[in-house]
Design a protein around this motif. Structure first.
Motif, PDB file in Angstrom:
ATOM      1  N   SER A  96       0.843  -1.189   0.000  1.00 35.06           N
ATOM      2  CA  SER A  96       0.000   0.000   0.000  1.00 35.06           C
ATOM      3  C   SER A  96       0.879   1.240   0.000  1.00 35.06           C
ATOM      4  N   GLU A  98       0.934   4.102   1.541  1.00 31.50           N
ATOM      5  CA  GLU A  98       1.445   4.753   2.749  1.00 31.50           C
ATOM      6  C   GLU A  98       2.727   4.071   3.231  1.00 31.50           C
ATOM      7  N   LEU A  99       2.813   2.752   3.049  1.00 32.96           N
ATOM      8  CA  LEU A  99       4.020   2.046   3.484  1.00 32.96           C
ATOM      9  C   LEU A  99       5.196   2.411   2.582  1.00 32.96           C
ATOM     10  N   ILE A 102       6.489   5.682   3.802  1.00 33.75           N
ATOM     11  CA  ILE A 102       7.323   5.524   4.999  1.00 33.75           C
ATOM     12  C   ILE A 102       8.707   5.015   4.613  1.00 33.75           C
ATOM     13  N   PHE A 137       6.964  -4.239   8.464  1.00 35.73           N
ATOM     14  CA  PHE A 137       5.720  -4.780   7.918  1.00 35.73           C
ATOM     15  C   PHE A 137       6.006  -6.089   7.184  1.00 35.73           C
TER      16      PHE A 137
ATOM     17  N   LYS B 170      -0.872   1.026  10.893  1.00 39.68           N
ATOM     18  CA  LYS B 170      -0.176  -0.261  10.849  1.00 39.68           C
ATOM     19  C   LYS B 170       1.067  -0.149  11.714  1.00 39.68           C
ATOM     20  N   PRO B 171       1.146  -0.933  12.803  1.00 38.51           N
ATOM     21  CA  PRO B 171       2.298  -0.812  13.714  1.00 38.51           C
ATOM     22  C   PRO B 171       3.632  -1.024  12.990  1.00 38.51           C
ATOM     23  N   TRP B 172       4.605  -0.202  13.344  1.00 37.31           N
ATOM     24  CA  TRP B 172       5.951  -0.364  12.781  1.00 37.31           C
ATOM     25  C   TRP B 172       6.691  -1.358  13.664  1.00 37.31           C
ATOM     26  N   ILE B 173       6.712  -2.602  13.274  1.00 39.29           N
ATOM     27  CA  ILE B 173       7.283  -3.621  14.150  1.00 39.29           C
ATOM     28  C   ILE B 173       8.751  -3.344  14.449  1.00 39.29           C
TER      29      ILE B 173
END
Lengths: 324, 203, 201
Positions: A96, A98-99, A102, A137, B170-173
């Protein structure tokens, strides 16, 4: 006589016409065939991913330049564009947006700017971004979709290497054919879709002497040697060296990531050691590690040795006596 | 010798000589157990207990200890209180004891504690040593809480166990794994240095 | 007093004081710590063998302990197996329960693990992993179903879902369960458990 000055700076002292932007734009140009291939195989998803990674990389770079009160013109040297482009090509197409954002921000911020910007980073920034995403993730980063061109109607799809590792593909005879690996039409990261397009770009870079031929050659030699031994001993269990070279991120890693000028050794001997090390670790991870693919971690791992290699694998200075 | 006022002695642990951000001491627990705020707090309190009592004992018997064996004596005293803290946690807070694992016994080698004995308690009165120990402990707890708050919010989406981030998050592991500890600490150190530089420039 | 005598005196007395202090603390907390451990085991037994009123340790070896769970009349309800095996990162310690005739697994819980958070650590999550282990046929070794996960009703009676992206953690749980089940069955046919004989009479 009166204007005689000494130039005090470290080597190299020879200057040629290459400048940082020139080299960078050559790299960007050489990535175009693979980028178009990924767009062909994954359509709009690839366009969005490539575009957003590049934009976010540039934006993060700009923010840091502003924070550090540095001139903005280094935005145009192309290095952040490359980071964004390469990062996008190592991401799964289903990721996705947004990831990906990041990841691109982490690549520039943690991978490059905290070390002091271009030329000071120890690790390849794009790979730092990818490692950040992979660790944060893990599920999203290992969920793959088939290319649009493959006529398969499944929601998820294993990469050739995951197939090899978890499904015993060699024994089952379901190993992805080399032809598909070479021309394309396989699941995987955007830039893994087709080996031939990466090769075209790489040949251009080799021809222009932007990258050091020793690094890709060394990686492939040691990976082939390592996987070849196991393949010769039991071909019913292990895949051939050619499969390992053509699959996964090996092509893009060997030609475009391991050869990054900032994070690879300067001397020929250093390059050989560095490249052989990468190939060996890729083989170890793929055959015996927990992950199906190991190109990212092996390049990052060997990046850490580059300062050491630069120190100990220096060419002998002309006239210097060997210390034996 | 003492030139600082009592207030300054207490407050220096929070910023000017903060164990984590200014002295970079006690990095092992700082990096290892700050993946959740409850763990950070428990570690901070356990360390505070050990530091305060060790300072109390060391500063009260400082005249008796021959300087050649002072380090050995400090370590025995510190180890005693660490073991008490460890047993206490195992007996009354088993889940926390399980979470912190080997890091409670490892308080023995936490440099803040030995450092304060060597640098402060062995040269100052009992009262001053206690004030110093309280200030340092609170500074350490504060540091651990800041670090673990950032890591817990980004890594789990929670604050002290309460959900604070929405469903979209979504947690940043990576943040609850060791690399997240190093990245967060690095960024916080850079910030602290920057703030220090700014305030110095203004003065 | 000369210096070395003073050094010895100070260190000895500090050591003695500290030792005395610690042994008191040790005595005071020992029982409570043992109680905590036992409580953890008992709670786990109750979770995997429902309805247990009392439990008894039947067998113990390295990485494997077997408990019998009994109802209020002392009838054997089932076995609780406390076992550990190698996971992706570190040892995984788990407990699972079976019925008395060893044909069904009633439930599974994970007691201790250090798997990757968000991935392998999902083995402790009931929704994504543990619920598939409830009430499984274990007359044959169990097997894993490849992702994507399907609903518990659609799984075959001896099949459990794999966690997506954490094949190795799922597999190590499966192997630990299968191996300790096999061992338990062998021990039972060898008649190693005194408890059953009493119940059979």
């Amino acid at each position: 006589m009166t204007n005689k000055t000494f130039i005090l700076q470290s080597s190299p002292h020879f200057k040629d016409k290459d400048s940082v932007p020139k080299i960078m734009y050559a790299v960007i140009f050489s990535l175009m065939p693979a980028a178009f291939a990924s767009i062909y195989f994954f359509r709009l998803k690839a366009v969005v991913m490539l575009f957003s990674c590049v934009v976010v990389s540039l934006a993060t770079e700009a923010i840091f330049l502003w924070l550090r009160k540095k001139p903005f013109h280094s935005l145009l040297d192309g290095s952040s564009v490359i980071t964004g482009l390469i990062l996008a090509m190592t991401l799964p197409p289903s990721l996705s947006l947004e990831l990906a954002v990041i990841g691109a921000a982490a690549a520039i911020a943690i991978g490059k700017q905290v070390f002091g910007g271009l030329g000071h980073n120890i690790f390849n920034p794009a790979l730092v971004g990818r490692a950040f995403l992979q660790t944060s993730f893990p599920v999203a980063m290992t969920t793959w979709i088939p290319p649009v061109t493959a006529k398969i109607n499944t929601a998820t799809y294993a990469t050739p290497l995951a197939n090899l590792k978890f499904e015993e593909a060699v024994a089952q005879g379901t190993l992805t054919p080399l032809k598909d690996l070479f021309w394309g039409n396989i699941g995987g990261c955007l830039g893994e879709a087709s080996a031939i397009t990466l090769l075209i770009g790489a040949l251009y870079l080799l021809f222009r002497r932007v990258i050091d031929w020793r690094i890709p050659v060394g990686i492939m030699v040691s990976l082939s040697a390592f996987t070849g031994v196991f393949w010769l001993i039991s071909p019913e269990k292990y895949a051939s060296p050619l499969f390992h070279i053509l699959s996964g991120g090996l092509m893009i890693g060997a030609f475009f990531m391991a050869t990054d000028m900032v994070t690879s050794p300067i001397s020929p001997l250093g390059s050989w050691i560095y490249a052989l090390g990468i190939g060996l670790i890729v083989g170890l991870i793929r055959l015996f590690g927990g992950f199906p693919e190991g190109v990212m971690y092996s390049i990052l791992f060997m990046n850490a040795f580059v300062p050491l290699l630069n120190r100990y694998a220096r060419p002998q200075i002309l006239g210097e006596r060997s210390k034996r | 010798m003492p030139t600082k006022s009592i207030g300054e002695e207490f407050l220096k642990g929070f910023w000017k000589e903060n164990p984590i951000f200014r002295q970079l001491l006690g990095m092992c627990p700082t990096l290892a157990v700050t993946n959740a705020m409850i763990n950070g707090l428990a570690m901070g309190l356990a360390t505070a207990f050990v530091l305060i009592f060790s300072s109390l004992v060391v500063s009260s018997i400082k005249k008796l200890i021959p300087s050649q064996v002072r380090i050995a004596t400090y370590i025995v005293i510190i180890a005693t209180f660490v073991t008490i803290a460890d047993r206490f946690l195992a007996a009354f807070f088993p889940p926390i004891s399980k979470n912190l694992g080997p890091y409670v016994p490892l308080i023995v080698v936490n440099c803040i504690i030995l450092g304060r004995q060597e640098a402060f308690s062995s040269k100052n009165t009992v009262g001053r040593s206690l004030i110093d120990a309280f200030g340092m402990s609170l500074g350490f707890i504060l540091g651990l809480l800041i670090l673990s708050a950032i890591r817990e919010i980004l890594g789990f989406g929670t604050f002290f166990g309460f959900q604070v981030m929405g469903q979209w998050f979504k947690p940043w592991i990576i943040m609850i794994l060791p690399p997240g500890a190093f990245i967060t600490l690095g960024i916080l150190l850079a910030l602290a240095l920057q703030i220090e530089r700014k305030t110095k420039a203004r003065r | 007093m000369n210096l070395s005598a003073r050094m010895i005196a100070v260190l000895t007395s500090v050591g003695l004081l500290s030792g005395g202090f610690l042994s008191t603390v040790g005595l005071l907390t020992k029982e409570r710590i043992a109680l905590n451990k036992q409580k953890e085991i008992e709670e786990a037994i109750l979770a995997v063998v429902p309805g247990t009123e009392s439990s008894q340790k039947l067998y113990e070896e390295k990485d494997l302990s077997i408990y019998g769970g009994k109802d209020e009349d002392g009838n054997l309800l089932g076995f609780a197996i406390h076992a550990s095996g190698v996971g992706f990162q570190d040892k995984i310690t788990l407990m699972f329960g079976t019925n008395a005739s060893l044909t069904r697994i009633t439930n599974l819980t994970i007691l201790d693990q250090k798997e990757t958070p968000g991935l392998g650590a999902k083995i402790t999550d009931r929704e994504s992993f543990l619920k598939y282990w409830e009430n499984k046929d274990c007359s044959q070794p169990l097997s894993l179903r490849k992702p994507p996960a399907i609903s518990p009703e659609d799984l075959s009676s001896s099949e459990v879902n794999t966690i997506t992206g954490a094949t190795i953690s799922s597999e190590s749980v499966l192997n630990t369960v299968n191996l300790s089940l096999e061992r338990l069955k062998r021990l039972k046919t060898e008649g190693k458990f005194a408890i059953e004989e009493r119940n059979a009479n």
